[in-house]
Design a protein around this motif. Structure first.
Motif, mmCIF file in Angstrom:
data_model
loop_
_atom_site.group_PDB
_atom_site.id
_atom_site.type_symbol
_atom_site.label_atom_id
_atom_site.label_comp_id
_atom_site.label_asym_id
_atom_site.label_seq_id
_atom_site.Cartn_x
_atom_site.Cartn_y
_atom_site.Cartn_z
ATOM 1 N N LEU A 294 -1.141 7.733 -9.545
ATOM 2 C CA LEU A 294 -1.235 8.717 -10.050
ATOM 3 C C LEU A 294 -2.672 9.063 -11.539
ATOM 4 N N LEU A 295 -1.746 8.579 -12.368
ATOM 5 C CA LEU A 295 -1.967 8.516 -13.138
ATOM 6 C C LEU A 295 -3.162 7.449 -14.466
ATOM 7 N N TYR A 296 -1.971 6.604 -14.292
ATOM 8 C CA TYR A 296 -2.655 5.152 -14.643
ATOM 9 C C TYR A 296 -3.537 4.242 -13.947
ATOM 10 N N GLY A 297 -3.940 4.972 -12.770
ATOM 11 C CA GLY A 297 -4.597 4.070 -12.114
ATOM 12 C C GLY A 297 -4.089 2.116 -11.359
ATOM 13 N N GLY A 298 -4.143 1.971 -10.887
ATOM 14 C CA GLY A 298 -3.897 0.483 -10.156
ATOM 15 C C GLY A 298 -3.178 0.515 -8.850
ATOM 16 N N ILE A 299 -2.323 0.114 -8.431
ATOM 17 C CA ILE A 299 -1.750 0.335 -6.994
ATOM 18 C C ILE A 299 -0.369 -0.149 -6.626
ATOM 19 N N PHE A 300 0.124 0.531 -5.269
ATOM 20 C CA PHE A 300 1.409 0.641 -5.127
ATOM 21 C C PHE A 300 1.031 0.026 -3.699
ATOM 22 N N LEU A 301 2.365 -0.924 -3.433
ATOM 23 C CA LEU A 301 2.492 -1.689 -2.499
ATOM 24 C C LEU A 301 3.868 -1.798 -1.836
ATOM 25 N N TYR A 302 3.734 -1.305 -0.457
ATOM 26 C CA TYR A 302 4.912 -1.751 0.168
ATOM 27 C C TYR A 302 4.809 -2.021 1.527
ATOM 28 N N PRO A 303 4.382 -3.455 2.319
ATOM 29 C CA PRO A 303 3.823 -3.791 3.295
ATOM 30 C C PRO A 303 4.375 -3.952 4.425
ATOM 31 N N SER A 352 5.590 2.386 8.780
ATOM 32 C CA SER A 352 4.406 2.086 8.674
ATOM 33 C C SER A 352 4.111 1.052 7.006
ATOM 34 N N PRO A 353 3.506 0.028 6.989
ATOM 35 C CA PRO A 353 3.156 -0.583 5.803
ATOM 36 C C PRO A 353 2.470 0.382 4.728
ATOM 37 N N ILE A 354 2.145 0.353 3.353
ATOM 38 C CA ILE A 354 0.899 1.699 3.012
ATOM 39 C C ILE A 354 0.622 0.532 1.664
ATOM 40 N N PHE A 355 -0.890 0.887 1.332
ATOM 41 C CA PHE A 355 -1.451 0.014 0.218
ATOM 42 C C PHE A 355 -1.672 0.796 -0.214
ATOM 43 N N LEU A 356 -1.785 1.789 -2.065
ATOM 44 C CA LEU A 356 -2.965 3.029 -2.102
ATOM 45 C C LEU A 356 -2.811 3.007 -3.846
ATOM 46 N N GLY A 357 -3.956 3.680 -3.620
ATOM 47 C CA GLY A 357 -3.844 3.494 -5.529
ATOM 48 C C GLY A 357 -5.125 3.786 -5.411
#
Length: 379
Positions: A294-303, A352-357
């Motif tokens: 959230l602060l630095y940007g990028g992506i969090f993945l838990y597929p 659920s799978p999740i990709f967020l960022g």
């Protein structure tokens, strides 16, 4: 820096008096330092606490009776209690297994059990909740009539608890819904899409205690000042960068990933457009990983993968609240099939799978899934 005449007068008298007593004379620097301390203290009197912030938000809704503000104050109290318990967990012998297993089949830590009890009692005693859904309870909790309110709270009382023993940041995650008829609430009232959520947040217990909150009007971060016992606004109007340089995923599961996830991580490591590779950062505590994202940007993945076909993170109290915060901060979230907040759960502990960022990074993986579906699954 020029001193005002009064300050020169006071300093001169101080020096003379000190000389008469044959004591070391205070320097100009020490005098200025004291004056700066006084100025800093004066500024601290105009602090934006989380309660004051909530009241300001409440003022934007003339029809509000303050129910949400009261509910939030009880959540904040629970966070303060857990923060204190986490800080002294070793001394209080709270580290270690409680000897029970929760509904997810995970061994419960003593601190898990304590945190769950704290939040359940805090939320019920607020008199503003109707239904509670906790990771640690198999069934939803329906609040008795006299204390029943109009809100449903879904929460993970202590996310990342496997990291307790090694001192890694852990946290509490919560999402809040409105119940239409508090006197006739059913489980169906809980199984709402994330788009119906009215507020969400998390509290991270680490080097500092930080509470990140959104009530649907942007995202704000508050840090607990131990000397005041108050959460102070330190990160106003958080906006996630549109693209980031970090990806966060458990690469130990790589052999079981589907093709779009594998391709995306490969692009992160070996970009074909001449850009620099992304850095891998993975803590294994969702609160900590999402906070950094959230602060630095990028992506969090838990597929999803071959071992966990439906993913591993829980929809109501992990996927939805974090997706809500990401969207409010200008990012987005995706399940591999749809916008995460549009998912309609069918059970309270559904995964659920999740990709967020960052918006741009999530767009990339969405395009990979779109290409996969148009050409058909790879062999």
């Amino acid at each position: 820096m020029l001193l005002p005449p009064l300050a020169i007068c006071i300093l001169t008298r101080s020096l003379a008096t000190s000389h008469d007593r044959e004591e070391p004379a205070p320097s100009v620097a020490s005098y200025l330092a004291r004056e700066m301390d006084h100025a800093a203290e004066a500024q601290r009197t105009d602090l934006m606490t989380i309660t004051r912030h909530a009241l300001n938000e409440q003022g934007r809704h003339p029809e509000s009776r303050g129910d949400f503000t009261i509910l939030l104050s009880h959540i904040v109290l629970g966070c303060k209690f857990v923060a204190s318990a986490v800080n002294k967990a070793g001394l209080a012998k709270l580290i270690g297994l409680a000897g029970e297993t929760n509904i997810q089949g995970e061994e419960q830590k003593k601190l898990d059990v304590l945190s769950n009890e704290v939040f359940v009692k805090a939320l019920v005693s607020s008199g503003r909740t109707c239904v509670l859904v906790s990771e640690e309870n198999e069934e939803a909790i329906f609040v008795d009539g006299p204390l029943r309110g109009k809100y449903c709270v879904c929460f993970d009382p202590l996310d990342g608890s496997s990291n307790i023993d090694c001192g890694v940041s852990i946290g509490t995650i919560f999402g809040i819904y409105m119940i239409k008829d508090k006197d006739n609430a059913t489980l169906e009232d809980v199984l709402q899409p994330g788009t119906n959520m009215i507020a969400a947040g998390y509290c991270m217990y680490g080097s500092s205690c930080t509470l990140v909150l959104s009530t649907g009007n942007g995202v704000n971060g508050f840090t607990l000042d131990p000397s005041l016992g108050e959460f102070i606004l330190t990160h106003p109007n958080i906006k996630i960068p549109s693209k980031g340089k970090i990806y966060s995923v458990n690469e130990g599961n790589a052999r079981n990933w589907d093709a779009p996830t594998a391709k995306f991580v490969e692009k992160c490591k070996f970009p074909q457009d001449g850009s620099s590779p992304k850095s891998l950062r993975y803590i294994g505590s969702m609160v900590a990983d999402v906070h950094r994202t959230l602060l630095y940007g990028g992506i969090f993945l838990y597929p999803a993968d071959k071992k966990s076909l439906n993913g591993k993170l829980r929809v109501l109290y992990e996927v939805f609240p974090m997706s809500f915060l990401m969207e409010q901060a200008g990012g987005q979230s995706f399940t591999g099939k749809q916008r995460a907040l549009e998912l309609v759960p069918t059970e309270i502990h559904q995964r659920s799978p999740i990709f967020l960022g960052s918006y741009g990074d999530v767009e990339e993986i969405k395009s990979l899934y779109a290409s996969e579906s148009s050409t058909g699954p790879s062999a």
